[in-house]
Structure formats: C-alpha cells, structure tokens
Design a protein around this motif. Structure first.
Motif, PDB file in Angstrom:
ATOM      1  N   SER A 315       0.822  -1.214   0.000  1.00  0.00           N
ATOM      2  CA  SER A 315       0.000   0.000   0.000  1.00  0.00           C
ATOM      3  C   SER A 315       0.854   1.261   0.000  1.00  0.00           C
ATOM      4  CB  SER A 315      -0.945  -0.005   1.201  1.00  0.00           C
ATOM      5  OG  SER A 315      -0.196  -0.125   2.411  1.00  0.00           O
ATOM      6  N   LYS A 318       1.833   1.980  -3.611  1.00  0.00           N
ATOM      7  CA  LYS A 318       0.669   2.478  -4.355  1.00  0.00           C
ATOM      8  C   LYS A 318       0.376   3.932  -4.028  1.00  0.00           C
ATOM      9  CE  LYS A 318      -1.570  -2.024  -4.961  1.00  0.00           C
ATOM     10  NZ  LYS A 318      -2.757  -2.869  -4.651  1.00  0.00           N
ATOM     11  N   GLN A 326      -2.796   6.538 -11.242  1.00  0.00           N
ATOM     12  CA  GLN A 326      -3.219   5.488 -10.309  1.00  0.00           C
ATOM     13  C   GLN A 326      -4.220   4.511 -10.933  1.00  0.00           C
ATOM     14  OE1 GLN A 326      -4.566   7.286  -6.669  1.00  0.00           O
ATOM     15  NE2 GLN A 326      -2.498   7.526  -5.832  1.00  0.00           N
ATOM     16  N   GLU A 327      -5.194   5.023 -11.638  1.00  0.00           N
ATOM     17  CA  GLU A 327      -6.251   4.160 -12.177  1.00  0.00           C
ATOM     18  C   GLU A 327      -5.707   3.185 -13.220  1.00  0.00           C
ATOM     19  OE1 GLU A 327     -10.617   4.486 -14.410  1.00  0.00           O
ATOM     20  OE2 GLU A 327      -9.628   6.295 -13.641  1.00  0.00           O
ATOM     21  N   SER A 330      -3.219   0.565 -11.757  1.00  0.00           N
ATOM     22  CA  SER A 330      -3.932  -0.481 -11.020  1.00  0.00           C
ATOM     23  C   SER A 330      -4.561  -1.482 -11.985  1.00  0.00           C
ATOM     24  CB  SER A 330      -4.997   0.163 -10.133  1.00  0.00           C
ATOM     25  OG  SER A 330      -5.730  -0.834  -9.457  1.00  0.00           O
ATOM     26  N   GLU A 331      -5.167  -0.958 -13.055  1.00  0.00           N
ATOM     27  CA  GLU A 331      -5.801  -1.839 -14.050  1.00  0.00           C
ATOM     28  C   GLU A 331      -4.745  -2.662 -14.796  1.00  0.00           C
ATOM     29  OE1 GLU A 331      -8.716  -1.476 -17.980  1.00  0.00           O
ATOM     30  OE2 GLU A 331      -8.237   0.305 -16.793  1.00  0.00           O
ATOM     31  N   ASP A 334      -3.498  -5.446 -12.569  1.00  0.00           N
ATOM     32  CA  ASP A 334      -4.537  -6.458 -12.413  1.00  0.00           C
ATOM     33  C   ASP A 334      -4.573  -7.386 -13.632  1.00  0.00           C
ATOM     34  OD1 ASP A 334      -6.871  -7.497 -10.895  1.00  0.00           O
ATOM     35  OD2 ASP A 334      -7.999  -6.814 -12.653  1.00  0.00           O
TER      36      ASP A 334
END
Length: 792
Positions: A315, A318, A326-327, A330-331, A334
């Motif tokens: 964390s 991040k 950030q978006e 993160s994608e 994933d």
C-alpha cells in the motif's frame, strides 16, 4: 660330449607357430628355417635345408606368379607382404601370409633374405563363417555396435591381462569426439602408456577398486586430453568371464561445461549483488503471498521514508503513484496478474522523498511455485525524468525537421513537374518543326529555342541532383576506368566553349599516373565538368588549366590530386565562407551577370565528400582561383574507356528526316489531361507510324472505361491527373486483366523526374517509363520495343 642347451633366441623361435626363415638372394638357398615348418608343410626340416628350391615345389600352381612378382619387386622395395596357397606333403591346401625383407650391409650389398610365413587358413575360414552366419547373429552384432557407438556417453572397453595390467581395447565414437583421442592412438595401450606414470596411476587405482568392489563404482576426475582438460563423471563395471574378471566397461560423461556453469553462476551471483548495491536503479522484492515488499537501499533513499525498507506493505508503493496514473496502473497490474506473462515493464510517475514527481520505468519479473501460482515479483525502477525532457526536445526538433524536409521535397517534386510540363511542349514541338522543310533562318531560330529549352532542363536536373544528395539517396558505383581517357574526354567537351570565349583550355597529365583506377566515372566527370564549366564561365581572358597528378602511393592504392586553375575574376575573402552554401553565389551581382542556380559548387562539394575527400580552393580577387581535391583510388590492370561508359548526348537537335514505319498499325490509348502534351505525343507518333489508331482518355477513370470498351495494344499513361491518377488506373487495369489471357504494355509518362517516381510506377504495374520532355528517339524506341512487327 654333452650337447649345449639351445640359446634363448632358439627356444623362442622353436616355440613360435609362425615359420621364420633366412635365405640367400636371389638363389633362395635356405640358411635357416624354424622347426614349425614341419607342422605347416608336413615335410621334415632337412627337406628344405638340403634341396634347393624345395619351397617352390609347395606353392600352388595357380599362385606361383604372385610369389614371382613379389620376389621381383624386392630389388626396388627391399620388402614384400603377400598371401598365397601351398600344397602340404599330404596334398592339403593351406592359405599362408608371407612377409620378408632384404638385409644389406653398409655399402648396400645384399647379405640375405629374412622373412616369416604364417598359416591363416583358420582366419579365412572364420571370415567365411561370419559372412555366412545366420541373420540373427548379424543382427546381434549390429545391435551391440549400435549400443556402443550410439551412446552419447564416452564408453571404453579395458582388458585385464594375466600380468595384472589393464589394456584399452576399444573406445566408441563419442569418446573420440569428446577427448580428441582416436581409436588407433589408444587401442592396445595401458593408462601408463597413454598418460604417463603420474596421470595413469590414479586411473589404474580406480580400475582395481572396481574389481575389488565386484560391482559398478562412480567417481569424478579431471584429465588433460588433446582436446583440452576435461572434467568427467565415470562409471566402471567389472565383467566376469569363466569365474574371473576379464574386462572393465567404462562410461564417462563430460561435465566440464556443467562445472564451468556452476562456477560462473556463483561468480555471477556475487557480481550481481555488488552491481545492485551500486546501481543507479533501485530494486524491490514483492512477496505476493503477504503483500509485503523489501526495497534496496538505493530505492529507499529516493522514494522511501524514515522507517526501515523491510517488509513494507504494498500500500505504501501504491500511495506514491501520481493521481493521474493510479487508475491505469492499477488496471494494468490487475491484467498482468490474471495473465501468464512472466516479464513486463511499464512507465508512470512516482512521488520522490523530496515531494516532486519523477517519471519511473519499472522492469518486473513474476516468479511461480511448482503449481504455477504467482508467489513473488522482483524488479527495478529507473528514473527517466531527464530522459523524458531530452525525448520531448528531440521529438519537437524531429517534427520540425521532418516538416521542413517534407516541404522541401514536395516543392522540388512540384517544381520539377510544373517546369517540365511546358518544357515538354517547347522542346517537343521544336524538335518536330526541325524535321520539316524550313528556311535556314527559321531553323536557326528553332535551334535557339531548342537549346534554350535544353539549358532550362539542365537547371531543373541540377536542382534534382542536389535533392538526391541532400536526402542521402545517391550512391557511388565504382568501376575500373581508364583515368587518362576519362579526364581527357571530359576536358574535350569544353574546348569549343572555351574557344568561343578566346580562352586557352589546357590539360596537364602527369606521366606517372596509373592508367586504370576504380572510381565512379559518371560522378567524377560531373565534378570535373562543374569545376571546368565554372572556370570558363568566370574567366574573361587568359587560360583555364586542368591538372591531374599522383601525390603518394603504396602497393595498389594511390592518392591522386585533381585541380582546375583559372585566371578569372577570383573570390573576395568575405564571400569565400558561403561559397559552398546551397542556392548562393559570391554576391548577387554575379547571379545577375553570369546566371546560375548557385548549386554547382554545392553539388560538387557534396559529391567529393561522398568520395571520402574534400573540395578545397585558393583564390585572390581579380587574379583567379584554383579548386582542387585528392582521391584515394585502387589501381587496376585493366578497365573501361569513356566511350564504353557514357552515352554521349547530342549538343544540337536531331534534324534528320523521320522515316515512316507502316508495319505498326496497332491501337494505342493515350491517357493525358494536358491538351498540349496530348497533341505533341499524337503528332510525334503519327509522324512515324501513320497507320496506327489513336484513342484518348482525360484521366484514369476515363482510361478504365476505354479499356473495358476495347483493349488497346499499348497505353501511354500520365501519372498526375485529376479524378484518378495513373498509378491507380494501372492497378485497376492489372486487376481487370487477371480475367483475360493477355497483358497490355503500359508506359508511364511523367514530368516528375524525382528519384522515387519510377519505382512507384513500376510497383503499380507499369512496364516502362518516359520522362518529359520526351525525346522522339526515346519515344520511337519504346514503341518498337513493345509493338514489334510480329504483333501487327
């Protein structure tokens, strides 16, 4: 008196199965023969000692010639080795092998003839037996050989002899390849024979350990061989025959590379640990099971806080990512986690310890367990902030340069097209008129118009030549050329021009010049022509001197200096700095007085640089200039003269009468949007081919319609037209022809002589290419190339 015991040598000879003999030569009287002759022949030993030629009586009648030829060859070779048959006393046939040699004294005189005779009857019988043996035995022998030589391990067979020594009997091909030791070199030798006492003793010890263990033993060893020192893992298996260990089978595997790899890996790990410590990149180790990360000292100094960089929760990492990233980060991660990828990299912005954001490149590797589950991600972070700044600056500069270059290219291409189109009409119609019946005064006017058009065309070509050099599309073609002929023929082109201005044009050729050298004759002529032309142009009185001389040379390489000196107007010091700049001359008054594009010296300088040299000059205002350059050239024994390299162009228009060709009566389609060019092409064609049928199309779309109505025998296709250009029309016509069993020749017509135009035309399916202004000679040659009389 008691008979003395026989000597040791006589005991050995008596015990031998082979027959040993000594005889006089060439009489062949027996001096000595061993007792085994009685077993071989059935005759008593005295029979051979007392009766001259007794051995000849035993030779099989069919083999006497073999023995005779062998004896005859003794005087030349001093030895022989033959096989033949004998008849024993009880009339049995035996096969023997006999070998012998002449014994001579120091002066070369023959003393005697010594030899040996061996009974090989059983050997030949065994050979025949094996030849005639059943297929099962042959198959077994074949399989054993395949197993032995087919093994990738190095295998060897060792015999344990009664004395306790170990003799190597056989090795397989893998052993030969791995060690560099051949079968013939190793066969029959002991380890001591092969390697010496120091290296051979440990091997013998291992052999004895295998016998003592009575089972297979394994060990590692390092042995120097002809192919280099090798590390082996060896297995020894003792083989028992009739209750006694008679053989040892060995199998060795070369593990040298494995050992080297292990050593290299250890060294690499140590080196890598040091590199990571001092690297400008920071690294991390993310435990995917508990989401904790270990960071390197370097990384933590740049992006960490005041706590220790161990077992830090993911964390924290991040939280450092820029809000804008950030978006998607993160994608992205994933998607990576749900994929099968092991390595990847991505770039994003990260907050540094000081509070500013840096562009970071992360290179990552995902580790899996035995079940394929992701358990770990390791990687490095590189700060790209400065690189991003440089990339942005370079990208903007590149975009500006590309835009400027594109604009320049488009300008040159369009200028070429726009100027060549009217020139096509001027030069073409002038050439047609010159074939007509005119007065001398009218012809003189037309010649002036024709030469003016050609002069304008030369200027256009010069600008396009500059464009080729500027874009890097011009390549040199090295040809073995007669240097003296090349220079002399180039100077001769300007003799009339110089004479018309009352200027003396002189040529000085050094007698030491080589005759043939490797160079690009076209470009060297172009360079010399530009320099000579300029010298004549800017000289009012006096002379222009062209000189060529060798500077230095070694073997077949020579440096040659070319110079052009004049007594012309010269160049002032302030103007010399911009002399080689594009589209410029010494000052504007020169342009007004002498004309020109200002590209001549630029092109010349660039061409000389392509030849790995530099154009230099010396000049004084009002007294003249000297331009010179030095070329390093390869000297040859033969080459071509200028008459074979150049197609000398006519300096005056062709005024010969056009001869009609009534055999060509084909249907020709002219696709041209310019009425002037259309009329000119029609007139030129009908002047020579009065029986042809001409059709016209104003653009590519109209050409397709005309083609579908009636397929012509030949198409002249302009390239730049409205609605549909010539390239597209050609592609469409070739598509339609796929359904037909014929192909119509298409000749491209273009005013754009840019270097890429011809290639594009050919790629679109065209067969030939004519550049405007169109020469009548080129036009007629093209028509008769594609419409021969056989196609009428």
């Amino acid at each position: 008196m008691q008979t003395p015991p026989p000597s040791l040598e006589m005991q050995i000879l008596s015990a031998m199965e082979e027959v040993v003999f000594s005889a006089s030569f060439p009489e062949l009287k027996i001096i000595y023969v061993s007792p085994s002759v009685e077993t071989l022949s059935g005759y008593p030993i005295d029979f051979f000692k007392q009766e001259l030629g007794a051995w000849w009586k035993m030779i099989h009648p069919e083999d006497t010639q073999i023995v005779k030829q062998a004896l005859d060859s003794l005087n030349q070779n001093d030895k022989f080795r033959i096989r033949y048959r004998i008849l024993t006393k009880d009339n049995q046939i035996k096969f023997v092998q006999s070998q012998g040699r002449l014994i001579r004294d120091e002066s070369g005189k023959v003393l005697r003839f010594d030899g040996m005779v061996t009974d090989i009857s059983e050997l030949l019988f065994l050979q025949d037996f094996i030849k005639n043996e059943s297929l099962d035995i042959k198959q077994l022998l074949l399989e054993n050989n395949i197993l032995f030589n087919g093994s990738q391990d190095s295998m060897f067979l060792v015999e344990i002899i009664d004395t306790g020594d170990f003799v190597i009997r056989r090795i397989n091909s893998a052993y030969e390849k791995a060690t560099g030791v051949s079968q013939t070199l190793i066969q029959g030798k002991t380890p001591i024979d092969l390697l010496g006492e120091v290296l051979g003793a440990p091997i013998i010890k291992n052999f004895r350990n295998a016998i003592k263990a009575k089972s297979t033993i394994s060990y590692e060893e390092s042995i120097p061989m002809p192919a280099g020192t090798k590390v082996w893992t060896t297995a020894l298996t003792p083989i028992e025959v009739d209750g006694k260990f008679k053989f040892i089978i060995g199998a060795s595997k070369d593990i040298t590379e494995q050992k080297r790899a292990e050593s290299a890996l250890k060294e690499s790990n140590e080196r890598y640990a040091l590199i990571l410590e001092v690297s400008s990149d920071g690294w991390f180790d993310w435990d995917l099971t508990n989401d904790s990360v270990i960071y390197s000292r370097r990384w933590w100094l740049e992006f960490g806080n005041d706590e220790k960089p161990e077992n830090v929760q993911i964390s924290y990492w991040k939280s450092l990512i820029h809000p804008d990233d950030q978006e998607w980060v993160s994608e992205f991660l994933d998607n990576i986690m749900h994929s099968q990828r092991e390595t990847f990299e991505f770039s994003f912005q990260m907050k540094k310890r000081k509070g500013n954001y840096a562009h970071v490149l992360s290179r990552c590797y995902i580790q899996r367990d035995a079940s394929g589950n992701k358990i770990r991600m390791v990687g490095s972070n590189s700060d790209l902030t400065e690189i991003k700044k440089i990339e942005y600056t370079l990208r903007k500069a590149k975009e500006m340069a590309e835009a400027a270059n594109l604009a320049k290219g488009n300008f040159l291409a369009n200028m070429s097209h726009e100027i060549r189109t009217p020139l096509n009409g001027i030069i073409g119609f002038t050439e047609l008129l010159l074939h007509a019946s005119l007065t001398d005064e009218q012809k003189e006017y037309l010649r002036s118009i024709y030469l003016s058009g050609k002069s304008l065309l030369s200027l256009v070509n010069q600008i396009l030549d500059f464009s080729k050099i500027d874009s890097g599309k011009m390549d040199l073609e090295l040809i073995s050329t007669d240097l003296i002929d090349l220079v002399r023929s180039t100077v001769d082109l300007f003799q009339i021009s110089a004479a018309s201005q009352a200027i003396l044009l002189k040529l000085n050729l050094d007698p030491a010049l080589p005759k043939f050298v490797s160079l690009d004759p076209l470009r060297v002529r172009q360079v010399l022509s530009n320099l000579i032309g300029n010298a004549i142009k800017f000289t009012h009185e006096g002379e222009v001197v062209v000189s060529v001389k060798p500077i230095k040379g070694s073997d077949d390489i020579i440096d040659i200096e070319f110079s052009v000196a004049d007594t012309g107007i010269g160049i002032d010091i302030s103007s010399q700095t911009k002399l080689f700049d594009s589209f410029s001359q010494a000052d504007t008054s020169i342009t007004r007085k002498y004309g020109g594009t200002g590209l001549g010296l630029t092109i010349t300088s660039e061409l000389i640089q392509k030849m790995n040299s530099h154009l230099r000059f010396e000049s004084e205002l009002g007294k003249g200039s000297t331009f010179y350059f030095v070329l390093t050239l390869h000297v040859n024994s033969s080459g071509s003269v200028s008459s074979n390299l150049f197609e000398e162009k006519q300096s005056t228009p062709d005024e010969s009468i056009i001869v009609e060709n009534n055999l060509i009566q084909n249907d020709i389609l002219i696709v041209e949007d310019n009425d002037l060019n259309k009329r000119l092409l029609s007139k030129m064609l009908l002047k020579r081919y009065p029986n042809i049928q001409l059709r016209y199309a104003v653009d590519g779309a109209d050409a397709l319609n005309q083609f579908q109505k009636k397929i012509p025998d030949l198409i002249f296709m302009d390239l730049q037209m409205p609605v549909m250009d010539g390239y597209t029309a050609s592609v469409e016509i070739r598509t339609l022809e796929k359904k037909l069993d014929r192909r119509t020749p298409i000749v491209a017509l273009t005013a754009g002589a840019f270097f890429s135009v011809k290639d594009t035309a050919m790629e679109s399916g065209m067969d030939d290419f004519l550049t405007k202004p169109i020469s009548s000679v080129d036009l007629y040659n093209t028509v008769e190339k594609w419409l021969s009389s056989s196609r009428v």
